[in-house]
Design an enzyme around this catalytic site. Structure first.
Site, PDB file in Angstrom:
ATOM      1  N   ASP A 165       0.865  -1.195   0.000  1.00 43.11           N
ATOM      2  CA  ASP A 165       0.000   0.000   0.000  1.00 43.11           C
ATOM      3  C   ASP A 165       0.897   1.239   0.000  1.00 43.11           C
ATOM      4  O   ASP A 165       0.992   1.981   0.974  1.00 43.11           O
ATOM      5  CB  ASP A 165      -0.877  -0.073   1.255  1.00 43.11           C
ATOM      6  CG  ASP A 165      -1.988   0.954   1.288  1.00 43.11           C
ATOM      7  OD1 ASP A 165      -2.177   1.673   0.289  1.00 43.11           O
ATOM      8  OD2 ASP A 165      -2.656   1.036   2.327  1.00 43.11           O
ATOM      9  N   LYS A 175       0.833   3.959  -1.945  1.00 42.34           N
ATOM     10  CA  LYS A 175       0.159   5.252  -2.173  1.00 42.34           C
ATOM     11  C   LYS A 175       1.089   6.283  -2.803  1.00 42.34           C
ATOM     12  O   LYS A 175       1.194   7.433  -2.339  1.00 42.34           O
ATOM     13  CB  LYS A 175      -0.420   5.798  -0.873  1.00 42.34           C
ATOM     14  CG  LYS A 175      -1.570   4.971  -0.317  1.00 42.34           C
ATOM     15  CD  LYS A 175      -2.345   5.772   0.732  1.00 42.34           C
ATOM     16  CE  LYS A 175      -3.517   5.018   1.303  1.00 42.34           C
ATOM     17  NZ  LYS A 175      -3.128   3.887   2.156  1.00 42.34           N
ATOM     18  N   HIS A 218       2.397   9.236  -5.041  1.00 32.13           N
ATOM     19  CA  HIS A 218       1.747  10.444  -5.585  1.00 32.13           C
ATOM     20  C   HIS A 218       2.856  11.462  -5.822  1.00 32.13           C
ATOM     21  O   HIS A 218       3.273  12.183  -4.914  1.00 32.13           O
ATOM     22  CB  HIS A 218       0.723  10.978  -4.572  1.00 32.13           C
ATOM     23  CG  HIS A 218      -0.144  12.079  -5.100  1.00 32.13           C
ATOM     24  ND1 HIS A 218      -1.201  12.593  -4.414  1.00 32.13           N
ATOM     25  CD2 HIS A 218      -0.106  12.761  -6.269  1.00 32.13           C
ATOM     26  CE1 HIS A 218      -1.784  13.552  -5.112  1.00 32.13           C
ATOM     27  NE2 HIS A 218      -1.131  13.666  -6.253  1.00 32.13           N
ATOM     28  N   THR A 273       9.200  10.196 -11.356  1.00 29.25           N
ATOM     29  CA  THR A 273       9.563   9.726 -10.013  1.00 29.25           C
ATOM     30  C   THR A 273       8.731   8.499  -9.637  1.00 29.25           C
ATOM     31  O   THR A 273       9.251   7.520  -9.084  1.00 29.25           O
ATOM     32  CB  THR A 273       9.332  10.868  -8.989  1.00 29.25           C
ATOM     33  OG1 THR A 273      10.148  11.963  -9.384  1.00 29.25           O
ATOM     34  CG2 THR A 273       9.695  10.442  -7.583  1.00 29.25           C
ATOM     35  N   GLY A 315      -7.512  -4.044   9.113  1.00 26.11           N
ATOM     36  CA  GLY A 315      -6.361  -3.895   9.995  1.00 26.11           C
ATOM     37  C   GLY A 315      -6.735  -4.150  11.435  1.00 26.11           C
ATOM     38  O   GLY A 315      -6.871  -5.283  11.884  1.00 26.11           O
ATOM     39  N   ARG A 316      -6.963  -3.044  12.182  1.00 23.31           N
ATOM     40  CA  ARG A 316      -7.114  -3.130  13.633  1.00 23.31           C
ATOM     41  C   ARG A 316      -8.188  -4.084  14.144  1.00 23.31           C
ATOM     42  O   ARG A 316      -7.964  -4.695  15.196  1.00 23.31           O
ATOM     43  CB  ARG A 316      -7.297  -1.708  14.200  1.00 23.31           C
ATOM     44  CG  ARG A 316      -5.995  -0.922  14.143  1.00 23.31           C
ATOM     45  CD  ARG A 316      -6.197   0.565  14.212  1.00 23.31           C
ATOM     46  NE  ARG A 316      -6.820   1.084  13.001  1.00 23.31           N
ATOM     47  CZ  ARG A 316      -7.048   2.373  12.755  1.00 23.31           C
ATOM     48  NH1 ARG A 316      -6.689   3.274  13.663  1.00 23.31           N
ATOM     49  NH2 ARG A 316      -7.602   2.750  11.626  1.00 23.31           N
TER      50      ARG A 316
END
Ligand code: C5P
Length: 239
Positions: free
Chosen positions: A66, A68, A70, A75, A214-215
């Site tokens: 993950d 992400k 941007h 790059t 997740g949690r």
């Protein structure tokens, strides 16, 4: 079902959000019998780096990085090559980086790993209506998610990340894309920083292909039992 989705018969990916490799490996070993994949995100990646990502890949479940990304296309293309060389099954970029950036990520990754799935984040599930207005967007996440899903499809990406509440709009805007859905909370679980949430079964019924959790699993007293309960409940309710 898209061919991307067929790769993941069990939709539950567990988010290993920890900077501690020992803890991540323990969590992964505990949930491995029950879940379909593992996710490493920015907390893990920035603390532990590529060698640790390979250790998670070596466990044998598909891994979603993950990342992400941007940034400008050049790059992001470089970063995409880096992550594609680590054996993960998929990684992501922010769709708001634009079509050229998404295409650069996709093309670069596929030169290293032709089967790599590249997906795009639409609107973070932690943003509520007031947050969306504050960052210059309309208060309706659905409008923005649809717009960005269409851009991801135009860039030739494999899927999008969205909340379960935007699934029908995203499907309408980009019918062939795999949908990856965080913001999953079993009934009664704490929301913490998430805002646009659904239960695992509701999200699957709404058409989510992959559920990122997740949690509710990793912060449970017994992560294996939590993973098993969520996956068994899904099998029971989805048939
Ligand atoms: O602990 P929780 O279930 O909230 O974890 C959700 C995971 O999904 C986190 O790792 C978070 O970074 C990720 N995620 C998200 N919203 C997005 C994209 C990814 O919550 N739009």
């Amino acid at each position: 079902m898209t061919s991307s989705v067929a790769r993941f018969p069990n939709p539950v990916f567990v988010a290993l959000d920890t900077p501690d490799l020992g803890h991540a490996l323990e969590l992964a070993a505990a949930v491995r019998p029950y879940v379909g994949g593992l996710k490493v995100g920015l907390e893990f990646i920035t603390a532990l780096g590529p060698t640790a990502i390979r250790r998670i890949v070596d466990i044998g479940l598909p891994v979603f990085a993950d990342t992400k990304f941007h940034d400008i296309p050049n790059t992001v293309a470089g970063a995409a090559k880096g992550i594609a060389g680590l054996g993960v099954a998929m990684f992501n970029v922010h769709a708001s980086g634009g079509v050229a950036m998404m295409q650069a990520a996709r093309n670069a990754a596929k030169t290293i790993a032709p089967d790599m799935l590249v997906i795009a984040v639409t609107v973070l599930t932690s943003l509520g209506p007031d947050d969306l207005i504050a960052v210059g967007l309309g208060r309706d996440a659905n409008v923005q998610a649809k717009r960005l899903a269409a851009q991801a499809a135009k860039a030739g990406l494999d899927g999008v990340v969205c909340s379960a509440h935007e699934l029908s709009g995203v499907r309408e805007a980009a019918p062939g894309l795999m949908t990856v859905v965080p913001g999953i909370r079993p009934a009664g679980a704490e929301l913490a920083d998430q805002r646009r949430v659904m239960t695992p079964a509701e999200a699957r019924n709404a058409g989510a292909d992959i559920l990122v959790i997740g949690r509710p699993i990793t912060a449970a007293a017994d992560p294996a039992a939590a993973a098993s309960a969520i996956c068994e409940h899904l099998v029971r309710t989805m048939g």
